[in-house]
Design a protein around this motif. Structure first.
Motif, short mmCIF file in Angstrom:
data_model
loop_
_atom_site.label_atom_id
_atom_site.label_comp_id
_atom_site.label_asym_id
_atom_site.label_seq_id
_atom_site.Cartn_x
_atom_site.Cartn_y
_atom_site.Cartn_z
N TYR A 119 4.45 -11.26 5.74
CA TYR A 119 4.78 -10.11 5.25
C TYR A 119 5.99 -9.91 6.52
O TYR A 119 5.36 -9.78 7.95
CB TYR A 119 3.74 -9.05 5.45
N ALA A 120 7.20 -9.80 6.17
CA ALA A 120 7.99 -9.54 7.13
C ALA A 120 8.70 -8.28 7.11
O ALA A 120 9.30 -7.86 5.81
CB ALA A 120 9.25 -10.94 7.28
N ASN A 121 8.82 -7.45 8.08
CA ASN A 121 9.52 -6.00 8.15
C ASN A 121 10.88 -5.95 8.44
O ASN A 121 11.62 -6.93 8.70
CB ASN A 121 8.60 -5.22 9.02
N GLY A 122 11.50 -4.77 8.67
CA GLY A 122 12.81 -4.60 8.58
C GLY A 122 13.58 -4.98 10.04
O GLY A 122 14.80 -5.31 10.03
N SER A 123 12.62 -5.38 10.92
CA SER A 123 13.43 -5.90 12.20
C SER A 123 13.40 -7.36 12.40
O SER A 123 13.53 -8.00 13.38
CB SER A 123 12.56 -5.13 13.49
N SER A 124 12.78 -7.89 11.34
CA SER A 124 12.66 -9.52 11.51
C SER A 124 13.88 -10.17 11.11
O SER A 124 14.91 -9.81 10.50
CB SER A 124 11.38 -9.98 10.49
N TYR A 125 13.87 -11.44 11.61
CA TYR A 125 15.16 -12.28 11.38
C TYR A 125 14.59 -13.50 11.36
O TYR A 125 14.14 -14.36 12.29
CB TYR A 125 16.07 -12.00 12.53
N ILE A 126 14.56 -14.23 9.98
CA ILE A 126 14.24 -15.69 10.10
C ILE A 126 15.65 -16.40 9.70
O ILE A 126 16.20 -15.96 8.71
CB ILE A 126 13.30 -15.62 8.94
N GLN A 127 15.75 -17.43 10.37
CA GLN A 127 17.07 -18.30 9.96
C GLN A 127 16.96 -19.68 10.32
O GLN A 127 16.09 -20.18 11.07
CB GLN A 127 18.07 -17.77 11.04
N ASN A 128 17.62 -20.49 9.70
CA ASN A 128 17.74 -21.78 9.96
C ASN A 128 16.52 -22.57 10.01
O ASN A 128 16.14 -23.65 10.61
CB ASN A 128 18.29 -22.03 11.44
N VAL A 129 15.80 -22.28 8.77
CA VAL A 129 14.41 -22.84 8.55
C VAL A 129 14.54 -23.75 7.00
O VAL A 129 14.81 -23.05 6.12
CB VAL A 129 13.42 -21.88 8.34
N GLY A 130 14.00 -24.97 7.31
CA GLY A 130 13.94 -25.75 5.88
C GLY A 130 12.49 -26.16 5.63
O GLY A 130 11.91 -26.54 6.70
N ILE A 131 11.90 -25.83 4.52
CA ILE A 131 10.57 -26.14 4.20
C ILE A 131 10.65 -27.19 3.11
O ILE A 131 11.15 -27.07 2.00
CB ILE A 131 9.79 -24.86 3.65
N LEU A 132 10.09 -28.37 3.34
CA LEU A 132 9.81 -29.58 2.55
C LEU A 132 8.43 -29.92 1.87
O LEU A 132 7.64 -29.89 2.46
CB LEU A 132 10.40 -30.74 3.20
N ASN A 133 8.69 -30.31 0.64
CA ASN A 133 7.16 -30.66 -0.10
C ASN A 133 6.07 -29.50 0.16
O ASN A 133 4.83 -29.73 0.38
CB ASN A 133 6.93 -31.92 0.57
N VAL A 134 6.39 -28.20 -0.07
CA VAL A 134 5.66 -27.28 0.22
C VAL A 134 4.60 -27.13 -1.14
O VAL A 134 4.83 -27.30 -2.32
CB VAL A 134 6.10 -25.99 0.41
N TYR A 135 3.21 -26.63 -0.95
CA TYR A 135 2.37 -26.02 -1.73
C TYR A 135 1.93 -24.92 -1.35
O TYR A 135 1.38 -24.63 -0.47
CB TYR A 135 1.33 -27.18 -2.07
#
Length: 228
Positions: A119-135
């Motif tokens: 759960y990310a709210n209005g002030s959150s900033y998520i950037q430049n993230v790569g997720i590989l082979n996720v389940y």
């Protein structure tokens, strides 16, 4: 005479930093990331990922709950604990610096808001993230990167692998409520029922720019739904 020397054991929370804009906490390995997932008091801080993070491809060998023992007990079987939930949302800044996170495993079929970030709210900033082979498996609000984005910002990020949910299930974000998604994508597979999408399961008044998905979806409602 026998002398007993005592010392104070210092527990390092992360690989460096103090959580400020000028000196973010450094996430360099699986231990750092699991520590972050278990310490909600840090979810309003600044983070940078300084290396590619690779979990064991055999999820039963990972100490997902961070208790010091990868014994595949009931807690370990749930996999990674999402960063942010309805009680304490993620309101910080996470910059992956174009590094990746591989073999992330989350198996929380009865839980809402499931993803690397729950759960990310209005002030959150998520950037430049790569997720590989996720389940990732959850109930409602399920995404590879973010389960429920309530007004936050996601940019230059992507997810590959399998995402499974019931409602509001997307390859990158499960439920995007007034959040912004820019220069991001998802590939792999998404399975669910109502409000299912390759990139976003349900988009309500959110902004999606220069983003795409190339993903196999299966379920009752297979589309990126946009509501205003």
């Amino acid at each position: 005479m026998i002398l007993f020397l005592s010392s104070t054991l210092l527990i390092k929370a992360y690989s460096g930093g103090n959580g400020t804009l000028a000196n973010p906490y450094q996430i360099a390995n699986t231990t750092d990331l699991i520590y972050l997932s278990n310490h909600s008091g840090d979810w309003n801080k600044y983070f940078i990922q300084t290396a590619d993070i690779v979990f064991d491809d055999d999820s039963t060998q990972v100490d997902w709950d961070g208790d010091g023992d990868a014994n595949w007990d009931a807690q370990d079987q749930l996999g990674f604990s999402p960063i942010g939930n309805i009680f304490t949302d993620f309101q910080g800044n996470y910059n992956g610096q174009n590094h990746t996170i591989s073999n992330l495993y989350i198996n929380r079929i009865e839980q809402y808001n499931v993803g690397l970030f729950g759960y990310a709210n209005g002030s959150s900033y998520i950037q430049n993230v790569g997720i590989l082979n996720v389940y990732v498996s959850g109930k409602l609000g399920v995404g590879g990167l973010v389960g429920y984005d309530r007004g936050g910002s996601i940019t230059n990020s992507y997810n590959t692998g399998s995402v499974i949910g019931n409602d509001n299930t997307g390859g990158l974000v499960g439920f995007n409520y007034s959040g912004s998604i820019t220069n991001s994508y998802s590939t792999g597979s998404v399975a669910g029922h109502n409000f299912l999408g390759g990139l976003v399961g349900l988009n309500y008044s959110g902004s999606i720019t220069n983003s795409f998905w190339d993903i196999q979806t299966s379920g009752q409602s297979s589309s990126a739904v946009v509501l205003d």
